[in-house]
Design an enzyme around this catalytic site. Sequence first.
Site, PDB file in Angstrom:
ATOM      1  N   GLU A   1      59.753   7.010 -58.351  1.00  0.00           N
ATOM      2  CA  GLU A   1      60.660   6.982 -59.737  1.00  0.00           C
ATOM      3  C   GLU A   1      60.907   5.591 -59.902  1.00  0.00           C
ATOM      4  O   GLU A   1      61.683   5.365 -60.613  1.00  0.00           O
ATOM      5  CB  GLU A   1      61.972   7.849 -59.530  1.00  0.00           C
ATOM      6  CG  GLU A   1      62.863   7.517 -58.633  1.00  0.00           C
ATOM      7  CD  GLU A   1      62.672   7.799 -57.282  1.00  0.00           C
ATOM      8  OE1 GLU A   1      63.743   8.032 -56.476  1.00  0.00           O
ATOM      9  OE2 GLU A   1      61.473   8.224 -56.836  1.00  0.00           O
TER      10      GLU A   1
ATOM     11  N   ASP B   1      64.896   2.188 -61.619  1.00  0.00           N
ATOM     12  CA  ASP B   1      65.179   3.426 -60.749  1.00  0.00           C
ATOM     13  C   ASP B   1      65.643   4.474 -61.397  1.00  0.00           C
ATOM     14  O   ASP B   1      66.969   3.970 -61.777  1.00  0.00           O
ATOM     15  CB  ASP B   1      65.505   2.966 -59.556  1.00  0.00           C
ATOM     16  CG  ASP B   1      65.454   3.990 -58.450  1.00  0.00           C
ATOM     17  OD1 ASP B   1      66.025   5.254 -58.596  1.00  0.00           O
ATOM     18  OD2 ASP B   1      64.476   3.771 -57.537  1.00  0.00           O
TER      19      ASP B   1
END
Length: 274
Positions: A190, A147
Amino acid sequence: MAVYIPKQINEFFAAAIEPFSYNLRRNIYIWFGILWGLPIPLVTILIQAHFLEVSGVENQYLIITSSPLQWFFLAHPPLFGLIFGILGTIRNDKDTQINIMLGKFEELSTLDPLTGLKNRRYFAQNFHDECARSLRRKEPMTMLFLDLDHFKLVNDTHGHYFGDLALKATSTCLKEQCRPYDTVVRWGGEEFVVLLRATNENMALHFAERIRQKIQDGFNPALPFSLTISIGLAQYQDNDTLESLTDRADKALYHAKHTGRNKVVTWSELASAG
């Protein structure tokens, strides 16, 4: 209709010059045509033979087969076979085009349009095959959950153009770092997931650290800002499901995000700490 008919005529003549139209072994439509046309000469022969017999004429079948009119009827089975063979080629070409289109749609449905990586749907479909391969070969397998840190701030500060550019650059970096047989997907937003074949947790830890360091050091000169990434990882265990393995890797990632970010945390480390 005026445009549609010439198109069909062009397709017919285009199919007429293809070898498949006359392939007796592969094009079964030829045999359909022959069987379709076969009753015509048979019926006309029987009718003519009956009338000749009633009229007392001998050698009825010899007379019938020597008639030019009967030759026309006898030509129906091969003629129908020829026409059906051409129509079979058209059908075969259409089926091929449809299969190609379906293949493209299937590929598009498993691709992330922004990054070009496989998506979460593909990962779910592919996961069981990877598990079966791992068990069959008795090889370890490890999942990385990644992430990008403070990504919302990137979009808010630099705009979505640079946010998208950062996602593309990260995807390229992951593909370059991974082996051809590893699975790299964009999980959403993301977040990314990497499934490493023949890799235990310790090996995956070194691999993840290399990725983390690469991104921290500035992996793309086109980005006017720096990025860091947090990574959680978990090794596959017998009878793991996609949900259970993902859950462990996600919890390791959660711990990395809430203990400073820009770090790698393994599930075993998290579990041993209680």
